[in-house]
Design a protein around this motif. Structure first.
Motif, PDB file in Angstrom:
ATOM      1  N   THR A 156      21.944  -6.303 -50.613  1.00 48.36           N
ATOM      2  CA  THR A 156      21.916  -5.482 -49.257  1.00 48.36           C
ATOM      3  C   THR A 156      22.936  -4.461 -49.405  1.00 48.36           C
ATOM      4  OG1 THR A 156      20.963  -7.392 -48.066  1.00 48.36           O
ATOM      5  CG2 THR A 156      22.081  -5.669 -46.855  1.00 48.36           C
ATOM      6  N   GLU A 157      22.753  -3.277 -48.987  1.00 47.87           N
ATOM      7  CA  GLU A 157      23.721  -2.244 -48.627  1.00 47.87           C
ATOM      8  C   GLU A 157      23.798  -1.750 -47.250  1.00 47.87           C
ATOM      9  OE1 GLU A 157      25.671  -1.259 -51.139  1.00 47.87           O
ATOM     10  OE2 GLU A 157      24.760  -2.375 -52.846  1.00 47.87           O
ATOM     11  N   SER A 158      24.950  -1.206 -47.095  1.00 44.45           N
ATOM     12  CA  SER A 158      25.032  -0.487 -45.554  1.00 44.45           C
ATOM     13  C   SER A 158      25.591   0.597 -45.552  1.00 44.45           C
ATOM     14  CB  SER A 158      25.948  -1.799 -44.373  1.00 44.45           C
ATOM     15  OG  SER A 158      25.314  -3.001 -44.585  1.00 44.45           O
ATOM     16  N   VAL A 159      25.421   1.454 -44.769  1.00 45.00           N
ATOM     17  CA  VAL A 159      25.888   2.719 -44.846  1.00 45.00           C
ATOM     18  C   VAL A 159      25.825   3.426 -43.332  1.00 45.00           C
ATOM     19  CG1 VAL A 159      25.343   3.746 -47.007  1.00 45.00           C
ATOM     20  CG2 VAL A 159      23.841   3.983 -45.431  1.00 45.00           C
ATOM     21  N   TYR A 160      27.108   4.185 -43.008  1.00 44.74           N
ATOM     22  CA  TYR A 160      27.101   4.599 -41.498  1.00 44.74           C
ATOM     23  C   TYR A 160      27.450   6.042 -41.466  1.00 44.74           C
ATOM     24  CZ  TYR A 160      27.596  -0.438 -41.470  1.00 44.74           C
ATOM     25  OH  TYR A 160      27.596  -1.771 -41.434  1.00 44.74           O
ATOM     26  N   THR A 161      27.413   6.444 -40.175  1.00 39.17           N
ATOM     27  CA  THR A 161      28.094   7.949 -39.931  1.00 39.17           C
ATOM     28  C   THR A 161      28.335   8.051 -38.490  1.00 39.17           C
ATOM     29  OG1 THR A 161      27.880  10.201 -40.348  1.00 39.17           O
ATOM     30  CG2 THR A 161      25.967   9.258 -39.419  1.00 39.17           C
ATOM     31  N   LEU A 162      29.212   8.753 -38.364  1.00 41.13           N
ATOM     32  CA  LEU A 162      29.455   8.824 -36.511  1.00 41.13           C
ATOM     33  C   LEU A 162      30.024  10.302 -36.358  1.00 41.13           C
ATOM     34  CD1 LEU A 162      33.193   7.455 -36.512  1.00 41.13           C
ATOM     35  CD2 LEU A 162      31.883   7.855 -38.703  1.00 41.13           C
ATOM     36  N   LYS A 163      30.023  10.745 -35.050  1.00 42.53           N
ATOM     37  CA  LYS A 163      30.509  12.100 -34.695  1.00 42.53           C
ATOM     38  C   LYS A 163      31.929  12.351 -34.810  1.00 42.53           C
ATOM     39  CE  LYS A 163      26.005  12.833 -31.984  1.00 42.53           C
ATOM     40  NZ  LYS A 163      25.558  12.849 -30.764  1.00 42.53           N
ATOM     41  N   GLU A 164      32.735  11.319 -34.280  1.00 40.94           N
ATOM     42  CA  GLU A 164      34.294  11.678 -34.084  1.00 40.94           C
ATOM     43  C   GLU A 164      35.118  10.672 -34.923  1.00 40.94           C
ATOM     44  OE1 GLU A 164      34.914  11.541 -29.992  1.00 40.94           O
ATOM     45  OE2 GLU A 164      33.528   9.690 -29.642  1.00 40.94           O
ATOM     46  N   LEU A 165      36.287  10.978 -35.282  1.00 42.72           N
ATOM     47  CA  LEU A 165      36.914  10.016 -36.139  1.00 42.72           C
ATOM     48  C   LEU A 165      38.131   9.700 -35.544  1.00 42.72           C
ATOM     49  CD1 LEU A 165      36.917  12.543 -39.338  1.00 42.72           C
ATOM     50  CD2 LEU A 165      35.808  10.250 -39.053  1.00 42.72           C
ATOM     51  N   ILE A 191      29.759   6.985 -44.659  1.00 42.94           N
ATOM     52  CA  ILE A 191      30.769   5.737 -44.898  1.00 42.94           C
ATOM     53  C   ILE A 191      29.965   4.276 -45.437  1.00 42.94           C
ATOM     54  CG2 ILE A 191      32.270   4.033 -44.026  1.00 42.94           C
ATOM     55  CD1 ILE A 191      32.726   6.087 -41.619  1.00 42.94           C
ATOM     56  N   GLY A 192      30.342   3.784 -46.525  1.00 44.82           N
ATOM     57  CA  GLY A 192      29.873   2.660 -47.150  1.00 44.82           C
ATOM     58  C   GLY A 192      30.800   1.450 -47.043  1.00 44.82           C
ATOM     59  N   VAL A 193      30.425   0.448 -47.425  1.00 46.52           N
ATOM     60  CA  VAL A 193      31.122  -0.812 -47.607  1.00 46.52           C
ATOM     61  C   VAL A 193      31.177  -1.272 -48.895  1.00 46.52           C
ATOM     62  CG1 VAL A 193      31.589  -3.078 -46.698  1.00 46.52           C
ATOM     63  CG2 VAL A 193      30.916  -1.427 -45.088  1.00 46.52           C
ATOM     64  N   GLU A 194      32.392  -1.100 -49.895  1.00 49.15           N
ATOM     65  CA  GLU A 194      32.121  -1.591 -51.059  1.00 49.15           C
ATOM     66  C   GLU A 194      32.295  -3.088 -51.365  1.00 49.15           C
ATOM     67  OE1 GLU A 194      35.009  -2.781 -52.778  1.00 49.15           O
ATOM     68  OE2 GLU A 194      36.392  -2.553 -50.847  1.00 49.15           O
ATOM     69  N   LYS A 195      31.863  -3.675 -52.177  1.00 45.24           N
ATOM     70  CA  LYS A 195      31.725  -5.149 -52.398  1.00 45.24           C
ATOM     71  C   LYS A 195      32.600  -5.970 -52.860  1.00 45.24           C
ATOM     72  CE  LYS A 195      26.473  -5.003 -51.680  1.00 45.24           C
ATOM     73  NZ  LYS A 195      25.369  -5.316 -52.143  1.00 45.24           N
ATOM     74  N   PRO A 274      31.558   5.389 -29.675  1.00 45.58           N
ATOM     75  CA  PRO A 274      30.170   5.288 -29.405  1.00 45.58           C
ATOM     76  C   PRO A 274      29.014   5.912 -30.127  1.00 45.58           C
ATOM     77  CG  PRO A 274      31.217   6.383 -27.672  1.00 45.58           C
ATOM     78  CD  PRO A 274      32.159   6.019 -28.615  1.00 45.58           C
ATOM     79  N   SER A 275      29.530   6.960 -31.255  1.00 47.48           N
ATOM     80  CA  SER A 275      28.675   7.845 -31.891  1.00 47.48           C
ATOM     81  C   SER A 275      27.970   7.031 -33.016  1.00 47.48           C
ATOM     82  CB  SER A 275      29.252   9.147 -31.936  1.00 47.48           C
ATOM     83  OG  SER A 275      30.221   8.989 -33.112  1.00 47.48           O
ATOM     84  N   MET A 276      28.631   5.933 -33.413  1.00 44.63           N
ATOM     85  CA  MET A 276      28.262   5.322 -34.739  1.00 44.63           C
ATOM     86  C   MET A 276      26.979   4.922 -34.978  1.00 44.63           C
ATOM     87  SD  MET A 276      29.605   4.183 -37.808  1.00 44.63           S
ATOM     88  CE  MET A 276      30.451   2.849 -38.287  1.00 44.63           C
ATOM     89  N   VAL A 277      26.239   5.205 -36.085  1.00 40.70           N
ATOM     90  CA  VAL A 277      24.934   4.876 -36.438  1.00 40.70           C
ATOM     91  C   VAL A 277      24.949   4.458 -37.883  1.00 40.70           C
ATOM     92  CG1 VAL A 277      22.570   5.603 -36.854  1.00 40.70           C
ATOM     93  CG2 VAL A 277      23.674   6.587 -34.886  1.00 40.70           C
ATOM     94  N   GLY A 278      24.086   3.209 -38.034  1.00 43.44           N
ATOM     95  CA  GLY A 278      24.284   2.587 -39.255  1.00 43.44           C
ATOM     96  C   GLY A 278      22.987   2.051 -39.896  1.00 43.44           C
ATOM     97  N   VAL A 279      23.104   1.788 -41.098  1.00 47.77           N
ATOM     98  CA  VAL A 279      21.560   1.131 -41.450  1.00 47.77           C
ATOM     99  C   VAL A 279      21.941   0.101 -42.541  1.00 47.77           C
ATOM    100  CG1 VAL A 279      21.432   2.985 -43.193  1.00 47.77           C
ATOM    101  CG2 VAL A 279      19.140   1.446 -42.707  1.00 47.77           C
ATOM    102  N   ALA A 280      21.176  -0.857 -42.555  1.00 51.20           N
ATOM    103  CA  ALA A 280      21.297  -2.083 -43.889  1.00 51.20           C
ATOM    104  C   ALA A 280      19.976  -2.046 -44.485  1.00 51.20           C
ATOM    105  CB  ALA A 280      21.490  -3.471 -43.060  1.00 51.20           C
ATOM    106  N   TYR A 281      19.825  -2.292 -45.385  1.00 54.76           N
ATOM    107  CA  TYR A 281      18.715  -2.082 -46.231  1.00 54.76           C
ATOM    108  C   TYR A 281      18.650  -2.852 -47.797  1.00 54.76           C
ATOM    109  CZ  TYR A 281      20.945   1.469 -49.282  1.00 54.76           C
ATOM    110  OH  TYR A 281      22.093   2.237 -50.061  1.00 54.76           O
TER     111      TYR A 281
END
Length: 291
Positions: A156-165, A191-195, A274-281
Motif C-alpha cells: 500500500t502507498e499513500s500520497v497527498y496534496t494540499l492548498k496551503e502550507l 507528498i508521500g510517506v517513505e517506508k 482543511p484543504s488536504m486530500v489524499g489517497v491510499a492504493y
C-alpha cells in the motif's frame, strides 16, 4: 486476540461503532488543542466541529499523542478477558504514539502486546487493522495475521496534496525554509510517506491545486499501469470537493475497488489544514485472501 489502534489510523467510514466493536478493535484517541481547549479525537470532538472551530480560531492547533498511561489503561482492561493484544499504530516517524504504546505495554505485564509501527498513516494502517481483525475472527494464527499485516503495508502507498502550507510549517513536519519559499511561490506539494523511516517526502510540486490532483494520479500511474486492478480510498481533511475530483480522475484510469470517501483523522488535518486530500492504493490482489 483484541486489536488496539490510535485515532490517527483511519478505519473505513462505512464501519459503524457497533461493527468496529464486533471486530474487536479498540481506539485510543489522540488529542488536539485549539485556543487553549483540548479535545480527544472521536470522543470530545468530531471532524466537522473541529474544522468549524479551526476556521474561527486566531491561533493554530497543537496535537499530542496518547500517554503511556492511556495505552496501559486500555491494555489492562482488555487483558482482564484476553491477554493477547495486537496494537497497530501510525508511523513513529510522524508521531510519538508508537513509543507511547511501547511504554504503556511495559506497564501491563499481564498483557501480551504485539505492537506494529505501520510507517504510514490514515487509511493505509486502517486497512491493515481491519484485515487483521477479520483474519483473527476467521481463526487465523497470530503469525499468519502478522504476515498479512506486513504484506498489506508493503503493498500500500499513500500520497497527498494540499492548498496551503502554513499548517505543515507550524507543525514542523517539513523544512521551515523550504516550506516558506514554497508558500511564497504558492506551490502545491505532492507528498508521500517513505517506508523506511515513515516520514513525509516531497514527490513533486505544481502551481495549482487542480494540477496537484492530476499529479497524484500520475504518481499512481508511475507504479501501476493504466487499467490495473487497484483497491483505492480517497480521504480528505475538510475538502469533499477536492476528494470527489481526485476520485473521479483515478476512476478514469484504473480498475478500482473503491472504499468510501471520508474524512481523515482530524489530528492529521490539524497538521495539514482543511484543504488536504489524499489517497491510499494497493494492488487488489494483495487483499484477495482477506476474510
Amino acid at each position: 486476540m483484541q486489536i488496539v489502534i490510535d485515532s490517527g489510523v483511519n478505519l473505513s467510514p462505512d464501519l459503524s461503532p457497533e461493527q468496529i466493536a464486533d471486530l474487536g478493535i479498540h481506539i485510543v484517541p489522540l488529542v488536539v488543542t485549539l485556543e487553549g481547549q483540548s479535545y480527544r479525537e472521536g470522543v470530545d470532538i468530531q471532524p466537522d466541529e473541529f474544522y468549524r472551530l479551526l476556521a474561527e480560531a486566531h491561533g493554530l492547533p497543537v496535537t499530542s499523542q496518547p500517554s503511556a498511561g492511556d495505552f496501559a489503561e486500555t491494555y489492562r482492561r482488555l487483558a482482564a478477558t484476553d491477554p493477547d493484544i495486537l496494537s497497530i499504530h501510525m508511523s513513529s516517524g510522524l508521531s510519538g504514539t508508537f513509543n507511547s504504546a511501547l511504554a504503556g505495554a511495559e506497564l501491563v505485564p499481564e498483557a501480551n502486546v504485539t505492537i506494529v509501527d505501520t510507517k504510514s498513516l490514515s487509511a493505509a494502517p486502517g486497512w491493515q487493522a481491519e484485515a487483521a481483525a477479520r483474519a483473527l475472527r476467521a481463526g487465523w494464527s497470530k503469525d499468519r495475521v502478522l504476515a498479512l499485516v506486513e504484506r498489506i503495508g508493503a503493498a500500500t502507498e499513500s500520497v497527498y496534496t494540499l492548498k496551503e502550507l502554513k499548517y505543515l510549517i507550524h507543525g514542523g513536519r517539513i523544512s521551515h525554509m523550504k516550506g516558506l519559499i514554497a508558500s511564497l511561490l504558492n506551490v502545491k506539494p505532492l507528498i508521500g510517506v517513505e517506508k523506511e523511516g515513515g516520514t513525509y517526502v516531497q514527490l513533486g510540486q505544481v502551481r495549482t491545486f487542480k494540477r496537484a490532483l492530476e499529479g497524484l494520479v500520475d504518481l499512481i500511474a508511475g507504479r501501476h499501469a493504466p487499467g490495473s486492478a487497484l483497491r483505492v480510498q480517497v480521504l480528505h481533511a475538510f475538502n469533499p470537493e477536492g476528494a470527489a475530483m481526485l476520485r473521479e480522475q483515478i476512476d478514469q484510469r484504473f480498475d478500482c475497488t473503491w472504499l468510501p470517501v471520508g474524512p481523515m483523522s482530524l489530528v492529521l488535518g490539524a497538521h495539514t489544514g482543511p484543504s488536504m486530500v489524499g489517497v491510499a492504493y494497493a494492488p487488489a490482489e494483495a487483499f484477495a485472501d482477506v476474510p
